[in-house]
Motif scaffolding. Structure first.
Motif, PDB file in Angstrom:
ATOM      1  N   LEU A   1      -1.950 -45.713  15.331  1.00 40.26           N
ATOM      2  CA  LEU A   1      -2.366 -47.075  15.694  1.00 40.26           C
ATOM      3  C   LEU A   1      -1.319 -48.113  15.293  1.00 40.26           C
ATOM      4  O   LEU A   1      -1.242 -49.181  15.890  1.00 40.26           O
ATOM      5  N   HIS A   2      -0.512 -47.787  14.289  1.00 39.69           N
ATOM      6  CA  HIS A   2       0.527 -48.705  13.816  1.00 39.69           C
ATOM      7  C   HIS A   2       1.911 -48.336  14.356  1.00 39.69           C
ATOM      8  O   HIS A   2       2.934 -48.756  13.812  1.00 39.69           O
ATOM      9  N   GLY A   3       1.927 -47.532  15.414  1.00 33.25           N
ATOM     10  CA  GLY A   3       3.162 -47.296  16.153  1.00 33.25           C
ATOM     11  C   GLY A   3       4.111 -46.284  15.563  1.00 33.25           C
ATOM     12  O   GLY A   3       5.310 -46.318  15.853  1.00 33.25           O
ATOM     13  N   VAL A   4       3.615 -45.375  14.739  1.00 30.21           N
ATOM     14  CA  VAL A   4       4.479 -44.388  14.088  1.00 30.21           C
ATOM     15  C   VAL A   4       3.976 -42.990  14.412  1.00 30.21           C
ATOM     16  O   VAL A   4       2.765 -42.750  14.445  1.00 30.21           O
ATOM     17  N   VAL A   5       4.899 -42.059  14.646  1.00 27.08           N
ATOM     18  CA  VAL A   5       4.564 -40.648  14.808  1.00 27.08           C
ATOM     19  C   VAL A   5       5.341 -39.871  13.750  1.00 27.08           C
ATOM     20  O   VAL A   5       6.537 -40.105  13.551  1.00 27.08           O
ATOM     21  N   HIS A   6       4.682 -38.978  13.028  1.00 31.40           N
ATOM     22  CA  HIS A   6       5.292 -38.257  11.905  1.00 31.40           C
ATOM     23  C   HIS A   6       6.273 -37.186  12.362  1.00 31.40           C
ATOM     24  O   HIS A   6       7.372 -37.054  11.835  1.00 31.40           O
ATOM     25  N   ARG A   7       5.910 -36.350  13.283  1.00 30.07           N
ATOM     26  CA  ARG A   7       6.715 -35.297  13.909  1.00 30.07           C
ATOM     27  C   ARG A   7       7.057 -34.117  13.004  1.00 30.07           C
ATOM     28  O   ARG A   7       7.849 -33.268  13.378  1.00 30.07           O
ATOM     29  N   ASP A   8       6.480 -34.018  11.818  1.00 31.88           N
ATOM     30  CA  ASP A   8       6.783 -32.871  10.947  1.00 31.88           C
ATOM     31  C   ASP A   8       5.588 -32.543  10.048  1.00 31.88           C
ATOM     32  O   ASP A   8       5.740 -32.324   8.850  1.00 31.88           O
ATOM     33  N   ILE A   9       4.397 -32.523  10.637  1.00 38.33           N
ATOM     34  CA  ILE A   9       3.208 -32.198   9.854  1.00 38.33           C
ATOM     35  C   ILE A   9       3.214 -30.699   9.579  1.00 38.33           C
ATOM     36  O   ILE A   9       3.252 -29.879  10.492  1.00 38.33           O
ATOM     37  N   LYS A  10       3.218 -30.358   8.312  1.00 39.46           N
ATOM     38  CA  LYS A  10       3.170 -28.968   7.859  1.00 39.46           C
ATOM     39  C   LYS A  10       2.653 -28.980   6.429  1.00 39.46           C
ATOM     40  O   LYS A  10       2.563 -30.042   5.798  1.00 39.46           O
ATOM     41  N   ASP A  11       2.333 -27.816   5.909  1.00 41.93           N
ATOM     42  CA  ASP A  11       1.717 -27.752   4.581  1.00 41.93           C
ATOM     43  C   ASP A  11       2.602 -28.322   3.473  1.00 41.93           C
ATOM     44  O   ASP A  11       2.095 -28.891   2.508  1.00 41.93           O
ATOM     45  N   GLU A  12       3.917 -28.222   3.599  1.00 41.73           N
ATOM     46  CA  GLU A  12       4.804 -28.791   2.574  1.00 41.73           C
ATOM     47  C   GLU A  12       4.776 -30.314   2.554  1.00 41.73           C
ATOM     48  O   GLU A  12       5.153 -30.932   1.561  1.00 41.73           O
ATOM     49  N   ASN A  13       4.348 -30.939   3.664  1.00 38.51           N
ATOM     50  CA  ASN A  13       4.329 -32.392   3.763  1.00 38.51           C
ATOM     51  C   ASN A  13       2.930 -32.987   3.588  1.00 38.51           C
ATOM     52  O   ASN A  13       2.677 -34.127   3.961  1.00 38.51           O
ATOM     53  N   ILE A  14       2.045 -32.198   3.011  1.00 37.41           N
ATOM     54  CA  ILE A  14       0.699 -32.667   2.670  1.00 37.41           C
ATOM     55  C   ILE A  14       0.499 -32.388   1.177  1.00 37.41           C
ATOM     56  O   ILE A  14       0.574 -31.244   0.745  1.00 37.41           O
ATOM     57  N   VAL A  15       0.301 -33.462   0.409  1.00 35.58           N
ATOM     58  CA  VAL A  15       0.038 -33.274  -1.014  1.00 35.58           C
ATOM     59  C   VAL A  15      -1.443 -33.498  -1.278  1.00 35.58           C
ATOM     60  O   VAL A  15      -2.088 -34.339  -0.646  1.00 35.58           O
ATOM     61  N   VAL A  16      -1.968 -32.707  -2.200  1.00 37.48           N
ATOM     62  CA  VAL A  16      -3.394 -32.720  -2.504  1.00 37.48           C
ATOM     63  C   VAL A  16      -3.580 -33.092  -3.965  1.00 37.48           C
ATOM     64  O   VAL A  16      -2.947 -32.499  -4.845  1.00 37.48           O
ATOM     65  N   ASN A  17      -4.424 -34.057  -4.221  1.00 37.42           N
ATOM     66  CA  ASN A  17      -4.841 -34.339  -5.587  1.00 37.42           C
ATOM     67  C   ASN A  17      -5.824 -33.232  -5.952  1.00 37.42           C
ATOM     68  O   ASN A  17      -6.911 -33.140  -5.368  1.00 37.42           O
ATOM     69  N   THR A  18      -5.439 -32.382  -6.873  1.00 36.40           N
ATOM     70  CA  THR A  18      -6.237 -31.190  -7.184  1.00 36.40           C
ATOM     71  C   THR A  18      -7.551 -31.519  -7.898  1.00 36.40           C
ATOM     72  O   THR A  18      -8.404 -30.647  -8.018  1.00 36.40           O
ATOM     73  N   ARG A  19      -7.714 -32.748  -8.339  1.00 37.76           N
ATOM     74  CA  ARG A  19      -8.976 -33.138  -8.982  1.00 37.76           C
ATOM     75  C   ARG A  19      -9.939 -33.795  -7.998  1.00 37.76           C
ATOM     76  O   ARG A  19     -11.139 -33.529  -8.029  1.00 37.76           O
ATOM     77  N   THR A  20      -9.411 -34.662  -7.115  1.00 34.14           N
ATOM     78  CA  THR A  20     -10.285 -35.381  -6.179  1.00 34.14           C
ATOM     79  C   THR A  20     -10.305 -34.737  -4.794  1.00 34.14           C
ATOM     80  O   THR A  20     -11.157 -35.087  -3.981  1.00 34.14           O
ATOM     81  N   LEU A  21      -9.353 -33.851  -4.527  1.00 31.92           N
ATOM     82  CA  LEU A  21      -9.178 -33.188  -3.233  1.00 31.92           C
ATOM     83  C   LEU A  21      -8.821 -34.165  -2.110  1.00 31.92           C
ATOM     84  O   LEU A  21      -9.025 -33.877  -0.938  1.00 31.92           O
ATOM     85  N   GLU A  22      -8.275 -35.321  -2.482  1.00 34.08           N
ATOM     86  CA  GLU A  22      -7.759 -36.255  -1.479  1.00 34.08           C
ATOM     87  C   GLU A  22      -6.347 -35.845  -1.114  1.00 34.08           C
ATOM     88  O   GLU A  22      -5.576 -35.405  -1.978  1.00 34.08           O
ATOM     89  N   VAL A  23      -5.991 -36.007   0.157  1.00 35.52           N
ATOM     90  CA  VAL A  23      -4.659 -35.627   0.618  1.00 35.52           C
ATOM     91  C   VAL A  23      -3.858 -36.860   1.007  1.00 35.52           C
ATOM     92  O   VAL A  23      -4.420 -37.911   1.341  1.00 35.52           O
ATOM     93  N   LYS A  24      -2.549 -36.698   0.933  1.00 36.47           N
ATOM     94  CA  LYS A  24      -1.618 -37.726   1.401  1.00 36.47           C
ATOM     95  C   LYS A  24      -0.511 -37.031   2.177  1.00 36.47           C
ATOM     96  O   LYS A  24      -0.020 -35.980   1.777  1.00 36.47           O
ATOM     97  N   ILE A  25      -0.115 -37.656   3.273  1.00 37.57           N
ATOM     98  CA  ILE A  25       0.993 -37.170   4.079  1.00 37.57           C
ATOM     99  C   ILE A  25       2.278 -37.759   3.501  1.00 37.57           C
ATOM    100  O   ILE A  25       2.348 -38.952   3.198  1.00 37.57           O
TER     101      ILE A  25
END
Length: 190
Positions: free
Chosen positions: A143-167
């Protein structure tokens, strides 16, 4: 930071300290742990070698083109309520060091690749939870005009306590456009 001076290295070193931990490596740089000296906030500092940057963008206030990653992260860092994407806090161009991107370092995080490598396949319910968060974040990114183009497991970090993810890692990202992406190249941003 929107402009550069010869004293950027000195300025950076007065505000931030590199930590000893390598958080990640990519084709254009390395990400190190760090700390903001004013309040002790843990940060991640991505160092991009100028010679390895292949996408450049014009950015209001900058004296010269900047890596596309900086321009796109600056755009996304200003989006209110965008929680599923790593936030860039600051950036510098430092002679002899290249570009330094100072980003948030979420606590208790591990990339999804390492989680799966260590623990094996994810339970379906947990995988669905992660997948939903990634899709919701990408919808806002698009929606803000950006495409990531490299979504993969190495580019997703997980907070192991809250289980929230960030790209993370927008080094291959580009401006969103209609049509096929048939080349890797930079564009201008204002």
């Amino acid at each position: 930071m929107l402009w550069f001076s010869l004293s950027e290295k000195q300025h950076f070193c007065k505000l931030y300290h590199f930590g000893p931990v390598v958080l990640g490596r990519g084709s254009c740089g390395v990400v190190l742990s760090g700390q903001r000296l004013s309040d002790g906030l843990p940060v991640a500092i991505k160092r991009l070698s100028r010679e390895l940057v292949w996408q450049w963008a014009e950015l209001d206030g900058a004296l010269s083109p900047v890596p596309m990653e900086i321009a796109l992260l600056k755009r996304l860092s200003g989006v209110e309520g965008l929680k599923g994407v790593i936030k860039m806090l600051d950036w510098y161009e430092v002679e002899g060091w290249g570009f330094l991107l100072v980003m948030e370092q979420p606590p208790h995080c591990q990339d999804l690749f390492d989680i799966v490598t260590q623990r094996g396949a994810l339970p379906e319910r947990l995988a669905l939870r992660f997948f939903r968060q990634v899709v919701e974040a990408l919808q806002v990114v698009h929606l803000h005009g950006v495409v990531h183009r490299d979504i993969k497991d190495e580019n997703i970090v997980v907070n192991t306590r809250t289980l929230e993810v960030k790209i993370v890692d927008f080094g291959s990202a580009a401006l969103l456009k209609d049509g096929a992406y048939d080349e890797f190249g930079g564009a201008e941003l204002s």
